[in-house]
Design an enzyme around this catalytic site. Structure first.
Site, PDB file in Angstrom:
ATOM      1  N   ASN A  88     -25.359  26.021  -0.953  1.00  0.00           N
ATOM      2  CA  ASN A  88     -26.020  25.939  -2.169  1.00  0.00           C
ATOM      3  C   ASN A  88     -26.409  27.421  -2.180  1.00  0.00           C
ATOM      4  O   ASN A  88     -27.145  28.243  -1.424  1.00  0.00           O
ATOM      5  CB  ASN A  88     -27.439  24.975  -1.703  1.00  0.00           C
ATOM      6  CG  ASN A  88     -28.786  25.373  -2.892  1.00  0.00           C
ATOM      7  OD1 ASN A  88     -28.540  25.806  -3.964  1.00  0.00           O
ATOM      8  ND2 ASN A  88     -29.783  25.308  -2.108  1.00  0.00           N
TER       9      ASN A  88
ATOM     10  N   MET B 160     -28.729  27.238  -7.323  1.00  0.00           N
ATOM     11  CA  MET B 160     -27.477  26.311  -7.700  1.00  0.00           C
ATOM     12  C   MET B 160     -27.356  25.339  -6.654  1.00  0.00           C
ATOM     13  O   MET B 160     -27.213  25.661  -5.349  1.00  0.00           O
ATOM     14  CB  MET B 160     -26.225  27.352  -7.871  1.00  0.00           C
ATOM     15  CG  MET B 160     -26.648  28.640  -8.457  1.00  0.00           C
ATOM     16  SD  MET B 160     -26.286  28.274 -10.067  1.00  0.00           S
ATOM     17  CE  MET B 160     -24.595  29.049 -10.286  1.00  0.00           C
ATOM     18  N   CYS B 161     -27.146  24.013  -7.106  1.00  0.00           N
ATOM     19  CA  CYS B 161     -26.935  22.842  -6.353  1.00  0.00           C
ATOM     20  C   CYS B 161     -28.007  22.548  -5.522  1.00  0.00           C
ATOM     21  O   CYS B 161     -29.278  23.209  -5.072  1.00  0.00           O
ATOM     22  CB  CYS B 161     -25.776  23.118  -5.262  1.00  0.00           C
ATOM     23  SG  CYS B 161     -24.195  23.996  -6.148  1.00  0.00           S
ATOM     24  N   ARG B 162     -28.041  21.164  -5.114  1.00  0.00           N
ATOM     25  CA  ARG B 162     -28.900  20.622  -3.798  1.00  0.00           C
ATOM     26  C   ARG B 162     -28.158  19.817  -2.923  1.00  0.00           C
ATOM     27  O   ARG B 162     -27.093  19.287  -3.431  1.00  0.00           O
ATOM     28  CB  ARG B 162     -29.951  19.664  -4.684  1.00  0.00           C
ATOM     29  CG  ARG B 162     -30.739  20.215  -5.959  1.00  0.00           C
ATOM     30  CD  ARG B 162     -31.987  20.877  -5.465  1.00  0.00           C
ATOM     31  NE  ARG B 162     -31.788  22.218  -4.999  1.00  0.00           N
ATOM     32  CZ  ARG B 162     -32.607  23.009  -4.893  1.00  0.00           C
ATOM     33  NH1 ARG B 162     -33.807  22.616  -4.484  1.00  0.00           N
ATOM     34  NH2 ARG B 162     -32.258  24.446  -4.461  1.00  0.00           N
TER      35      ARG B 162
END
Length: 263
Positions: free
Chosen positions: A115, A1-3
């Site tokens: 993240n 999830m996410c960068r």
């Protein structure tokens, strides 16, 4: 999830770090190459940066995908900084809190991003809540797992812990309360970058022209990028990177730290 990504070094336009690279954070919002969980980071984005002579960073955050923000490219083209932290978000709970849930979170001179995801949220972290000052809970920016993890980190920072100790202790505490959590944390004070690799990818680049980049994944194919092993604390300056293994709550032994010089 996410960068996410953080940079320290010679002054650069935000766009040169986030938009121009062929696989930069801008492109990672819809086409990450190494993301293990989720495929599109369209639930918000943010960038924080430091202006000369001001220790408190500025932030620009939005609830939607970065590619839909028609003003961001102009902003990134002209704003320059020697220290940056930026993130694109794939929400653990879709639609939760909008812009307030987008990293970077901020307090004083610090910028922070998470993240990952806390397993069993929110029930799994309920036992940790009594350790936080009531005012910190009442002033959370958002009602998501990342905001509470940030509150745990911030309480340690305000209590006198250095950045590395604050991240390491928080990760171990959360992992013990919520096993299988993914806890790649990223923190900067404008002078150092501190990060953890815990359940997802993390890389760093000692740029030949000067400066250090720490990111969820490489933004180009430069062979100087190095992957950070899982269960590791990274502490970086503009010239050096120090990697220290983190002790998993289920482990009994951990090896010694290693220093990675920038070139």
């Amino acid at each position: 999830m996410c960068r996410h990504l953080a940079y320290l070094g010679p002054e650069e336009p935000l766009g040169r770090l986030l938009v121009e690279p062929p696989h930069g954070l801008y492109r990672q919002s819809w086409a990450p190459r190494r993301q293990r969980y989720g495929t599109v980071n369209a639930d918000g984005f943010g960038v924080g940066w430091y202006a000369e002579g001001d220790p408190v960073p500025a932030r620009y955050r939005r609830a939607g995908p970065v590619w839909a923000d028609l003003s961001f490219a102009d902003l990134a083209r002209v704003v320059r900084s020697t220290a940056v932290l930026a993130a694109v978000r794939d929400a653990t709970v879709a639609g939760a809190d909008g812009e307030a849930a987008a990293a970077p979170f901020a307090a004083g001179r610090w910028l922070f991003s998470h993240n990952g995801a806390v397993a069993g949220w929110p029930h799994s972290l309920a036992p940790l809540v009594p350790s936080l000052p009531a005012v910190d809970l009442l002033s959370l920016e958002a009602r998501n797992d990342s905001a509470l993890v940030w509150a745990l980190v911030l309480a340690r920072l305000r209590g006198g812990d250095d950045e590395g100790q604050a991240l390491a202790d928080t990760v171990v505490e959360v992992a013990e309360a919520a096993p299988a959590s993914r806890l790649n944390l990223l923190l900067t004070n404008g002078e150092t970058i501190t990060a953890t690799a815990w359940g997802d990818t993390l890389w760093y680049l000692a740029r030949p022209g000067g400066g250090t980049v720490v990111a969820s994944e490489p933004y180009d194919d430069d062979p100087h990028w190095r992957e950070v092993p899982d269960r590791t604390l990274l502490v970086a300056s503009r010239t050096d990177v120090l990697l220290t293994p983190l002790k998993d709550p289920s482990d009994t032994l951990a090896p010694a730290p290693s220093k990675e010089p920038s070139t």
